[in-house]
Write an enzyme that holds these catalytic residues in place. Structure first.
Site, PDB file in Angstrom:
ATOM      1  N   ARG A 217      76.959  15.426 -37.711  1.00  0.00           N
ATOM      2  CA  ARG A 217      75.765  16.637 -38.211  1.00  0.00           C
ATOM      3  C   ARG A 217      75.174  15.644 -39.398  1.00  0.00           C
ATOM      4  O   ARG A 217      75.873  15.773 -40.533  1.00  0.00           O
ATOM      5  CB  ARG A 217      76.157  17.722 -38.419  1.00  0.00           C
ATOM      6  CG  ARG A 217      75.102  18.642 -38.741  1.00  0.00           C
ATOM      7  CD  ARG A 217      75.522  20.073 -39.342  1.00  0.00           C
ATOM      8  NE  ARG A 217      76.156  21.063 -38.700  1.00  0.00           N
ATOM      9  CZ  ARG A 217      76.921  21.886 -39.163  1.00  0.00           C
ATOM     10  NH1 ARG A 217      77.359  21.825 -40.392  1.00  0.00           N
ATOM     11  NH2 ARG A 217      77.548  22.658 -38.162  1.00  0.00           N
TER      12      ARG A 217
ATOM     13  N   ASP B 217      82.248  21.548 -41.867  1.00  0.00           N
ATOM     14  CA  ASP B 217      81.050  21.646 -42.943  1.00  0.00           C
ATOM     15  C   ASP B 217      81.375  20.847 -44.234  1.00  0.00           C
ATOM     16  O   ASP B 217      82.624  20.463 -44.317  1.00  0.00           O
ATOM     17  CB  ASP B 217      80.702  23.080 -43.376  1.00  0.00           C
ATOM     18  CG  ASP B 217      79.933  23.827 -42.207  1.00  0.00           C
ATOM     19  OD1 ASP B 217      79.635  23.270 -41.397  1.00  0.00           O
ATOM     20  OD2 ASP B 217      79.786  24.999 -42.549  1.00  0.00           O
ATOM     21  N   MET B 218      80.277  20.147 -44.782  1.00  0.00           N
ATOM     22  CA  MET B 218      80.577  19.203 -46.069  1.00  0.00           C
ATOM     23  C   MET B 218      80.057  20.303 -47.083  1.00  0.00           C
ATOM     24  O   MET B 218      78.945  20.734 -47.127  1.00  0.00           O
ATOM     25  CB  MET B 218      79.824  18.029 -46.115  1.00  0.00           C
ATOM     26  CG  MET B 218      80.207  17.160 -47.072  1.00  0.00           C
ATOM     27  SD  MET B 218      81.846  16.592 -47.057  1.00  0.00           S
ATOM     28  CE  MET B 218      82.153  15.508 -45.624  1.00  0.00           C
TER      29      MET B 218
ATOM     30  N   LYS C 210      84.989  25.622 -43.234  1.00  0.00           N
ATOM     31  CA  LYS C 210      84.779  24.791 -44.437  1.00  0.00           C
ATOM     32  C   LYS C 210      86.390  24.793 -44.760  1.00  0.00           C
ATOM     33  O   LYS C 210      87.296  25.485 -44.760  1.00  0.00           O
ATOM     34  CB  LYS C 210      84.371  25.658 -45.440  1.00  0.00           C
ATOM     35  CG  LYS C 210      82.715  25.797 -45.282  1.00  0.00           C
ATOM     36  CD  LYS C 210      82.098  26.308 -46.472  1.00  0.00           C
ATOM     37  CE  LYS C 210      80.577  26.147 -46.213  1.00  0.00           C
ATOM     38  NZ  LYS C 210      80.036  26.503 -45.127  1.00  0.00           N
TER      39      LYS C 210
ATOM     40  N   LYS D  11      70.271  17.253 -45.112  1.00  0.00           N
ATOM     41  CA  LYS D  11      70.022  16.865 -46.513  1.00  0.00           C
ATOM     42  C   LYS D  11      70.920  16.968 -47.764  1.00  0.00           C
ATOM     43  O   LYS D  11      71.349  16.188 -48.544  1.00  0.00           O
ATOM     44  CB  LYS D  11      68.787  17.339 -47.002  1.00  0.00           C
ATOM     45  CG  LYS D  11      67.629  17.014 -46.002  1.00  0.00           C
ATOM     46  CD  LYS D  11      66.112  17.365 -46.474  1.00  0.00           C
ATOM     47  CE  LYS D  11      65.103  16.954 -45.748  1.00  0.00           C
ATOM     48  NZ  LYS D  11      63.731  17.400 -46.151  1.00  0.00           N
TER      49      LYS D  11
HETATM   50  P1  FDA Z   1      63.977  21.309 -46.693  1.00  0.00           P
HETATM   51  O1  FDA Z   1      64.499  21.662 -47.862  1.00  0.00           O
HETATM   52  O2  FDA Z   1      63.241  19.985 -47.340  1.00  0.00           O
HETATM   53  O3  FDA Z   1      62.853  22.184 -46.039  1.00  0.00           O
HETATM   54  C1  FDA Z   1      61.836  21.925 -45.132  1.00  0.00           C
HETATM   55  C2  FDA Z   1      61.376  23.170 -44.840  1.00  0.00           C
HETATM   56  O4  FDA Z   1      62.015  23.820 -43.948  1.00  0.00           O
HETATM   57  C3  FDA Z   1      60.903  24.094 -45.810  1.00  0.00           C
HETATM   58  O5  FDA Z   1      59.777  23.892 -46.401  1.00  0.00           O
HETATM   59  C4  FDA Z   1      60.974  25.274 -45.151  1.00  0.00           C
HETATM   60  O6  FDA Z   1      59.765  25.517 -44.314  1.00  0.00           O
HETATM   61  C5  FDA Z   1      61.763  25.305 -44.165  1.00  0.00           C
HETATM   62  N1  FDA Z   1      63.198  25.859 -44.883  1.00  0.00           N
HETATM   63  C6  FDA Z   1      64.563  25.062 -45.127  1.00  0.00           C
HETATM   64  N2  FDA Z   1      65.497  26.128 -45.793  1.00  0.00           N
HETATM   65  C7  FDA Z   1      64.693  27.069 -45.692  1.00  0.00           C
HETATM   66  C8  FDA Z   1      65.485  28.502 -46.267  1.00  0.00           C
HETATM   67  N3  FDA Z   1      66.732  28.492 -46.431  1.00  0.00           N
HETATM   68  N4  FDA Z   1      64.432  29.678 -45.648  1.00  0.00           N
HETATM   69  C9  FDA Z   1      63.390  29.356 -45.141  1.00  0.00           C
HETATM   70  N5  FDA Z   1      62.664  28.175 -44.727  1.00  0.00           N
HETATM   71  C10 FDA Z   1      63.498  27.071 -44.946  1.00  0.00           C
HETATM   72  N6  FDA Z   1      74.227  21.609 -46.091  1.00  0.00           N
HETATM   73  C11 FDA Z   1      75.542  20.926 -46.617  1.00  0.00           C
HETATM   74  O7  FDA Z   1      75.580  20.685 -47.811  1.00  0.00           O
HETATM   75  N7  FDA Z   1      76.688  20.895 -45.724  1.00  0.00           N
HETATM   76  C12 FDA Z   1      76.746  21.488 -44.563  1.00  0.00           C
HETATM   77  O8  FDA Z   1      77.594  21.379 -44.133  1.00  0.00           O
HETATM   78  C13 FDA Z   1      75.346  21.767 -44.067  1.00  0.00           C
HETATM   79  N8  FDA Z   1      75.494  22.541 -42.735  1.00  0.00           N
HETATM   80  C14 FDA Z   1      74.111  22.610 -42.172  1.00  0.00           C
HETATM   81  C15 FDA Z   1      74.162  23.208 -40.891  1.00  0.00           C
HETATM   82  C16 FDA Z   1      72.992  23.437 -40.337  1.00  0.00           C
HETATM   83  C17 FDA Z   1      72.732  23.908 -38.893  1.00  0.00           C
HETATM   84  C18 FDA Z   1      71.597  23.290 -40.950  1.00  0.00           C
HETATM   85  C19 FDA Z   1      70.510  23.767 -40.445  1.00  0.00           C
HETATM   86  C20 FDA Z   1      71.729  22.914 -42.412  1.00  0.00           C
HETATM   87  C21 FDA Z   1      72.978  22.825 -43.166  1.00  0.00           C
HETATM   88  N9  FDA Z   1      73.125  22.510 -44.395  1.00  0.00           N
HETATM   89  C22 FDA Z   1      74.254  22.033 -44.904  1.00  0.00           C
HETATM   90  C23 FDA Z   1      72.128  22.611 -45.321  1.00  0.00           C
HETATM   91  C24 FDA Z   1      71.024  21.325 -45.600  1.00  0.00           C
HETATM   92  O9  FDA Z   1      71.786  20.751 -46.355  1.00  0.00           O
HETATM   93  C25 FDA Z   1      69.589  21.753 -46.378  1.00  0.00           C
HETATM   94  O10 FDA Z   1      69.956  22.395 -47.428  1.00  0.00           O
HETATM   95  C26 FDA Z   1      68.946  22.780 -45.434  1.00  0.00           C
HETATM   96  O11 FDA Z   1      68.806  22.754 -43.998  1.00  0.00           O
HETATM   97  C27 FDA Z   1      67.522  22.751 -46.067  1.00  0.00           C
HETATM   98  O12 FDA Z   1      67.107  21.560 -45.742  1.00  0.00           O
HETATM   99  P2  FDA Z   1      66.121  21.047 -44.723  1.00  0.00           P
HETATM  100  O13 FDA Z   1      66.345  19.877 -44.129  1.00  0.00           O
HETATM  101  O14 FDA Z   1      65.582  22.255 -43.971  1.00  0.00           O
HETATM  102  O15 FDA Z   1      64.638  20.467 -45.284  1.00  0.00           O
END
Ligand code: FDA
Length: 320
Positions: free
Chosen positions: A189, A139-140, A105, A192
């Site tokens: 990468r 990372d963002m 970061k 959301k």
């Molecule tokens: P969503 O939030 O819609 O969740 C879908 C489903 O996934 C949920 O219903 C649940 O089942 C499961 N889930 C999601 N999060 C969970 C949790 N914390 N605990 C348990 N279950 C969970 N963001 C950012 O702003 N900058 C960045 O650099 C990154 N980097 C990053 C790297 C990687 C490898 C990942 C996986 C994520 C990130 N993120 C990130 C975080 C991203 O922006 C987001 O907040 C999370 O991935 C949650 O969103 P989902 O896409 O999983 O979908």
């Protein structure tokens, strides 16, 4: 259903607000229940703990990306120490032949003190990665940092291309950014987005964030260089699988990414089905803001946390 949705949004916003509160951070990091919950999402306090976690995900056929927790450092010394520590982690991983890259970061490399120090230190980390034949993902963070983060990553990429960016589908600007990074040939990468953002810069509705995720994923599958789809959302995952196959993208041309401790069942089943999966492995003592963002993503995590606090409070005799 509407009031549940409104409650969910307020809870998410409250937790993201708390993620920036220094006082609560101090208190939470001292409580056993905070530490216990952190262990669900964080590999441990030391690099050795993280290396153990990397070894075990590698043994399951997954790759990793290592994240030393910390953000918004306030001194040049601390930023310099972080850069040195990232470089040490890269050499250690190379020495042990672990299949893991690094996630960093820029606010941890002093971005709040000015762009020059963050640019210089990030360039140092990326050139260390290059000498180890490895890769650094930047990372963002929150939207005040989006433009400067992309500027710095683009500048470093021009001379040292083993660096990539992260694009958040909740931001209105992301379509333009994906187009630009695809044109440059930079690895992206797609996430959301995890920060508290105003409606002036980000889609307020989850359905809009999801629609944009699908749209940007299509753009990356069509024109991107080795895109990474970081999500645990099964609807997004199945969309990407279907579209990648329809567009003739082999499984080796892109990857899924998920967080340590989240949906391990799904991680394993994707690997069994022949997809590439990288696990984001955080370690270190500065886990509070990271943990709060994970709680904000899923209210169930918070209920688990509160249940533990209540049990701990009942078992602790009143003092005084
Ligand atoms: P969503 O939030 O819609 O969740 C879908 C489903 O996934 C949920 O219903 C649940 O089942 C499961 N889930 C999601 N999060 C969970 C949790 N914390 N605990 C348990 N279950 C969970 N963001 C950012 O702003 N900058 C960045 O650099 C990154 N980097 C990053 C790297 C990687 C490898 C990942 C996986 C994520 C990130 N993120 C990130 C975080 C991203 O922006 C987001 O907040 C999370 O991935 C949650 O969103 P989902 O896409 O999983 O979908």
């Amino acid at each position: 259903a509407d009031s549940t949705a409104v409650g969910g949004v307020l809870l998410r916003e409250g937790l993201l607000y708390l993620s920036r509160n220094q006082g609560i951070q101090k208190a939470a990091t001292r409580t056993p229940v905070g530490q216990k919950l952190a262990r669900r999402f964080v590999a441990g306090e030391t690099l050795d703990d993280a290396l153990t976690a990397i070894r075990s995900v590698n043994a399951e056929g997954m790759t990793a990306t290592l994240d030393e927790l910390g953000e918004n450092v306030r001194s040049y010394q601390e930023a310099g120490r972080t850069a040195d520590s990232y470089c040490r982690a890269l050499s250690t991983m190379a020495g042990e032949q672990l299949d893991s890259n690094l996630s960093i970061k820029l606010t941890q490399l002093g971005l709040d003190l000015g762009p020059d120090i963050a640019r210089t230190l990030a360039a140092k980390v990326v050139s260390t990665a290059q000498s180890c034949s490895n890769f650094v993902r930047v990372d963002m963070e929150g939207s005040p940092y989006t433009a400067i983060t992309l500027d710095i990553v683009r500048e470093i990429f021009a001379s040292t291309p083993c660096v990539g960016a992260v694009i958040q589908s909740y931001l209105y600007r992301s379509q333009d950014d994906v187009r630009d990074l695809n044109r440059l040939g930079m690895r992206v990468r797609l996430v959301k987005g995890a920060y508290l953002e105003p409606a002036t810069v980000a889609f307020p509705q989850k359905t809009e964030v999801d629609d944009n995720y699908r749209h940007l994923a299509e753009m990356l599958l069509a024109e991107g260089v080795y895109p990474a789809f970081a999500t645990h959302d099964e609807a997004m995952i199945s969309f990407i699988r279907t579209r990648a196959a329809a567009m003739g993208r082999s499984n080796e041309e892109w990857e899924f990414q998920m967080l340590y401790g989240v949906r391990r069942d799904l991680q394993r089943s994707l690997v069994r089905e022949g997809y590439r999966l990288r696990v984001y492995i955080p370690f270190g003592s500065h886990w509070y803001p990271y943990l709060m963002r994970r709680l904000a993503e899923r209210p169930g995590n918070l209920l688990f946390f509160l249940g533990n606090v209540a049990r701990e409070a009942r078992s602790t005799p009143p003092s005084g």
